[in-house]
Design an enzyme around this catalytic site. Structure first.
Site, PDB file in Angstrom:
ATOM      1  N   LYS A 176       0.834  -1.205   0.000  1.00 43.30           N
ATOM      2  CA  LYS A 176       0.000   0.000   0.000  1.00 43.30           C
ATOM      3  C   LYS A 176       0.871   1.259   0.000  1.00 43.30           C
ATOM      4  CE  LYS A 176      -4.299  -1.833   1.770  1.00 43.30           C
ATOM      5  NZ  LYS A 176      -3.884  -3.267   1.806  1.00 43.30           N
ATOM      6  N   ARG A 221     -14.661  16.885  19.027  1.00 40.80           N
ATOM      7  CA  ARG A 221     -13.546  16.890  19.972  1.00 40.80           C
ATOM      8  C   ARG A 221     -13.754  17.976  21.030  1.00 40.80           C
ATOM      9  NH1 ARG A 221     -10.784  12.439  19.816  1.00 40.80           N
ATOM     10  NH2 ARG A 221      -8.965  13.510  20.670  1.00 40.80           N
ATOM     11  N   SER A 236      -6.550  10.929  27.249  1.00 37.16           N
ATOM     12  CA  SER A 236      -5.752  11.715  26.309  1.00 37.16           C
ATOM     13  C   SER A 236      -5.325  13.048  26.924  1.00 37.16           C
ATOM     14  CB  SER A 236      -6.532  11.945  25.017  1.00 37.16           C
ATOM     15  OG  SER A 236      -7.833  12.405  25.307  1.00 37.16           O
ATOM     16  N   TYR A 237      -6.123  13.568  27.866  1.00 34.79           N
ATOM     17  CA  TYR A 237      -5.751  14.828  28.533  1.00 34.79           C
ATOM     18  C   TYR A 237      -4.424  14.670  29.272  1.00 34.79           C
ATOM     19  CZ  TYR A 237      -5.762  18.848  31.631  1.00 34.79           C
ATOM     20  OH  TYR A 237      -5.401  19.987  32.290  1.00 34.79           O
ATOM     21  N   ARG A 238      -4.278  13.590  30.013  1.00 38.33           N
ATOM     22  CA  ARG A 238      -3.024  13.386  30.758  1.00 38.33           C
ATOM     23  C   ARG A 238      -1.850  13.182  29.810  1.00 38.33           C
ATOM     24  NH1 ARG A 238      -0.396   8.813  34.317  1.00 38.33           N
ATOM     25  NH2 ARG A 238       0.847  10.086  35.748  1.00 38.33           N
ATOM     26  N   ARG A 239      -2.133  12.671  28.616  1.00 36.96           N
ATOM     27  CA  ARG A 239      -1.068  12.515  27.621  1.00 36.96           C
ATOM     28  C   ARG A 239      -0.740  13.838  26.935  1.00 36.96           C
ATOM     29  NH1 ARG A 239      -4.412   8.292  25.935  1.00 36.96           N
ATOM     30  NH2 ARG A 239      -4.653   9.277  23.892  1.00 36.96           N
ATOM     31  N   ASP A 281     -13.384  12.516  25.136  1.00 36.54           N
ATOM     32  CA  ASP A 281     -14.254  12.538  26.311  1.00 36.54           C
ATOM     33  C   ASP A 281     -13.438  13.042  27.496  1.00 36.54           C
ATOM     34  OD1 ASP A 281     -12.554  10.509  26.958  1.00 36.54           O
ATOM     35  OD2 ASP A 281     -14.098   8.997  27.322  1.00 36.54           O
TER      36      ASP A 281
HETATM   37  N1  DCP Z   1      -8.406   2.069  27.484  1.00 38.78           N
HETATM   38  C1  DCP Z   1      -7.813   0.872  27.084  1.00 38.78           C
HETATM   39  N2  DCP Z   1      -8.465   0.052  26.206  1.00 38.78           N
HETATM   40  C2  DCP Z   1      -9.667   0.398  25.702  1.00 38.78           C
HETATM   41  C3  DCP Z   1     -10.266   1.598  26.095  1.00 38.78           C
HETATM   42  C4  DCP Z   1      -9.616   2.419  26.989  1.00 38.78           C
HETATM   43  O1  DCP Z   1      -6.717   0.552  27.544  1.00 38.78           O
HETATM   44  N3  DCP Z   1     -10.274  -0.428  24.838  1.00 38.78           N
HETATM   45  C5  DCP Z   1      -7.674   2.950  28.401  1.00 38.78           C
HETATM   46  C6  DCP Z   1      -6.600   3.685  27.629  1.00 38.78           C
HETATM   47  C7  DCP Z   1      -7.221   4.990  27.329  1.00 38.78           C
HETATM   48  C8  DCP Z   1      -8.072   5.233  28.579  1.00 38.78           C
HETATM   49  O2  DCP Z   1      -8.535   3.932  28.949  1.00 38.78           O
HETATM   50  O3  DCP Z   1      -6.266   5.999  27.142  1.00 38.78           O
HETATM   51  C9  DCP Z   1      -9.226   6.174  28.346  1.00 38.78           C
HETATM   52  O4  DCP Z   1     -10.054   5.675  27.302  1.00 38.78           O
HETATM   53  P1  DCP Z   1     -10.692   6.634  26.219  1.00 38.78           P
HETATM   54  O5  DCP Z   1     -11.550   5.774  25.362  1.00 38.78           O
HETATM   55  O6  DCP Z   1     -11.345   7.788  26.873  1.00 38.78           O
HETATM   56  O7  DCP Z   1      -9.457   7.069  25.294  1.00 38.78           O
HETATM   57  P2  DCP Z   1      -8.482   8.318  25.367  1.00 38.78           P
HETATM   58  O8  DCP Z   1      -8.795   9.193  26.524  1.00 38.78           O
HETATM   59  O9  DCP Z   1      -7.112   7.776  25.289  1.00 38.78           O
HETATM   60  O10 DCP Z   1      -8.765   9.096  23.995  1.00 38.78           O
HETATM   61  P3  DCP Z   1      -9.993  10.089  23.694  1.00 38.78           P
HETATM   62  O11 DCP Z   1      -9.437  11.465  23.577  1.00 38.78           O
HETATM   63  O12 DCP Z   1     -10.530   9.610  22.385  1.00 38.78           O
HETATM   64  O13 DCP Z   1     -10.985   9.950  24.794  1.00 38.78           O
HETATM   65 MG    MG Z   2     -10.751   9.771  26.848  1.00 34.25          MG
HETATM   66 MN    MN Z   3     -13.114   7.558  28.239  1.00 38.16          MN
END
Ligand code: DCP
Ligand code: MG
Ligand code: MN
Length: 340
Positions: free
Chosen positions: A72, A148, A179-182, A189
Site C-alpha cells: 500500500k 472533539r 488523552s488529557y493526561r497525555r 471525552d
Molecule cells: N483504554 C484501554 N483500552 C480500551 C479503552 C480504553 O486501555 N479499549 C484505556 C486507555 C485509554 C483510557 O482507557 O487511554 C481512556 O479511554 P478513552 O476511550 O477515553 O481514550 P483516550 O482518553 O485515550 O482518547 P480520547 O481522547 O478519544 O478519549
Molecule cells: Mg478519553
Molecule cells: Mn473515556
C-alpha cells in the site's frame, strides 16, 4: 484518535502517512481493531523515518510493516492515492455503517442490524422503537459526542467535579486522565480518576454513587448516565455519562474510574493509555510470566495449554506507577510519550 497535534510538514513520508492515517481512521470507525492496530504501528514506524520510503521492499524491511501494508505504501507513492480508501469513500452502505457507529452505545452488531432493517439515516432511527436509553441519548447528542473537546473545556468539566467532590469530602482527589493526561490539545471525552487516601473501593463507591453523582445531576451538570456493553464492570468501579457546563448546550462524554490507593499505580497506567500502549505493556508483562491489568501487576500466573490463565497470580505491585515500570524492566515513559 490521540494523534492530534501531529505536525507532518517536514517528514519525507508526510503524504503516505496522511493517506494511511485516513485509512486507519476508517478502520477505527468500523471498529476493525486489528487493522487499526496494524495501521497505527505502521504509521508510528513511518513517522520515525528520515528518508522517503518509496518501494514495498524498503517498507517491508521496517519494523511493524507487513507485506500488505508495504504494498500500500508503494501504491501511495506511485499513484498519490490508495484505491482501497477511494472504494470505501464511494460505498454508500459503508457511509451508513460509519454514521450508525457514531451513535453512542451502538456497536458493530447493532449498526449492522439497523442497516439490515433498511434504516439509512439518523432520522430513520429516531422513528424506531427499541432503542436503549443510552442509544437515545447518543442519537439526541450525535454531534456533541462526535466532536472533539478542547483542552480548556476538559479542564473546566474536571474543575466542576473536583469542586463538588471537595464539598462532600475534602479527602477525595480527582485527576483528569486519558488523552488529557497525555497532553492532547483536544479529547474525545473527559476521563476522571477518583481516589481517597486510605479509603476502600466500597467507601469511594458510596461517596460517588450516593453523593457526587446525585449532586451533579441536581446542579444540572450531569445530564445522563450511560451504559454500554463495553462498560460491564462487576466490581462497579466505573461510571459513564454525559456532562454539560453551565450556560452551554453541548453535552460531553464523561467517565469516572474509582480507584483505591493500592491500585493507583496500575490504574494510572491503564487510564493514561493510550490503548495501544496498554496492549503492548500488557503483552510484555505476559512474556515475562506476569500479568498487568487496571488493578495491579501479578506474578506466578499459571497458564494452561492455550495460554488461558489458571489462577490470578500473586500481586507484585499496584500502588506505584513507576514501580510497575521498574519491575517490568521498562524505562519510565512520561504520559505524553505513551502514544503508540
Ligand atoms: N483504554 C484501554 N483500552 C480500551 C479503552 C480504553 O486501555 N479499549 C484505556 C486507555 C485509554 C483510557 O482507557 O487511554 C481512556 O479511554 P478513552 O476511550 O477515553 O481514550 P483516550 O482518553 O485515550 O482518547 P480520547 O481522547 O478519544 O478519549
Ligand atoms: Mg478519553
Ligand atoms: Mn473515556
Amino acid at each position: 484518535p490521540g494523534n492530534s497535534g501531529y505536525s507532518s510538514s517536514n517528514n519525507p513520508n508526510a503524504r503516505t502517512i496522511q493517506i494511511l492515517d485516513e485509512m486507519c481512521r476508517y478502520y477505527d470507525q468500523i471498529q476493525d481493531t486489528w487493522r487499526t492496530l496494524a495501521y497505527r504501528k505502521c504509521i508510528t514506524t513511518l513517522k520515525k523515518q528520515t528518508t522517503k520510503i518509496s518501494t514495498s521492499k524498503q517498507a517491508s524491511a521496517l519494523p511493524f510493516i507487513g507485506k500488505q501494508l508495504a504494498d500500500k505504501i508503494e501504491e501511495i507513492v506511485l499513484t498519490d492515492r490508495l484505491r482501497k480508501l477511494d472504494n470505501t469513500r464511494d460505498d454508500p452502505l459503508d457511509a451508513v455503517l460509519r454514521l450508525f457507529l457514531g451513535v453512542y452505545g451502538a456497536g458493530l452488531v447493532q449498526a449492522n442490524k439497523w442497516i439490515q432493517s433498511g434504516y439509512r439515516t439518523l432520522d430513520d432511527l429516531r422513528d424506531k422503537p427499541h432503542l436503549t436509553e443510552s442509544q437515545k441519548v447518543g442519537l439526541d447528542h450525535y454531534e456533541d459526542f462526535n466532536s472533539r473537546i478542547p483542552r480548556a473545556e476538559v479542564e473546566a468539566h474536571g474543575a466542576v467535579v473536583k469542586a463538588t467532590l471537595a464539598q462532600i469530602d475534602n479527602e477525595f482527589n480527582t485527576t483528569v486522565m486519558g488523552s488529557y493526561r497525555r497532553g492532547a490539545t483536544d479529547s474525545g471525552d473527559i476521563d476522571m480518576m477518583i481516589t481517597c487516601p486510605g479509603a476502600s473501593l466500597a467507601t469511594i463507591r458510596s461517596v460517588v454513587f450516593e453523593s457526587l453523582v446525585p449532586q451533579l445531576f441536581a446542579s444540572g451538570f450531569l445530564k445522563a448516565s450511560l451504559a454500554t456493553s463495553r462498560s460491564n464492570d462487576p466490581a462497579g468501579s466505573k461510571w459513564h455519562g454525559a456532562s454539560c457546563l453551565p450556560g452551554s448546550h453541548v453535552w460531553r462524554r464523561m467517565d469516572f474510574l474509582l480507584v483505591p490507593d493500592e491500585e493507583m499505580g496500575a490504574a494510572l497506567i491503564y487510564f493514561t493509555g493510550n490503548d495501544i500502549f496498554n496492549r503492548s505493556i500488557r503483552l510484555l508483562a505476559r512474556k515475562k510470566g506476569m500479568r498487568l491489568n487496571q488493578k495491579g501487576l501479578y506474578k506466578d500466573v499459571k497458564r494452561g495449554r492455550r495460554a488461558e490463565k489458571l489462577n490470578e497470580g500473586v500481586l507484585v505491585e499496584g500502588r506505584s506507577e513507576r514501580k510497575i515500570f521498574e519491575v517490568l524492566g521498562v524505562p519510565w515513559r512520561e504520559p505524553h510519550e505513551r502514544i503508540c
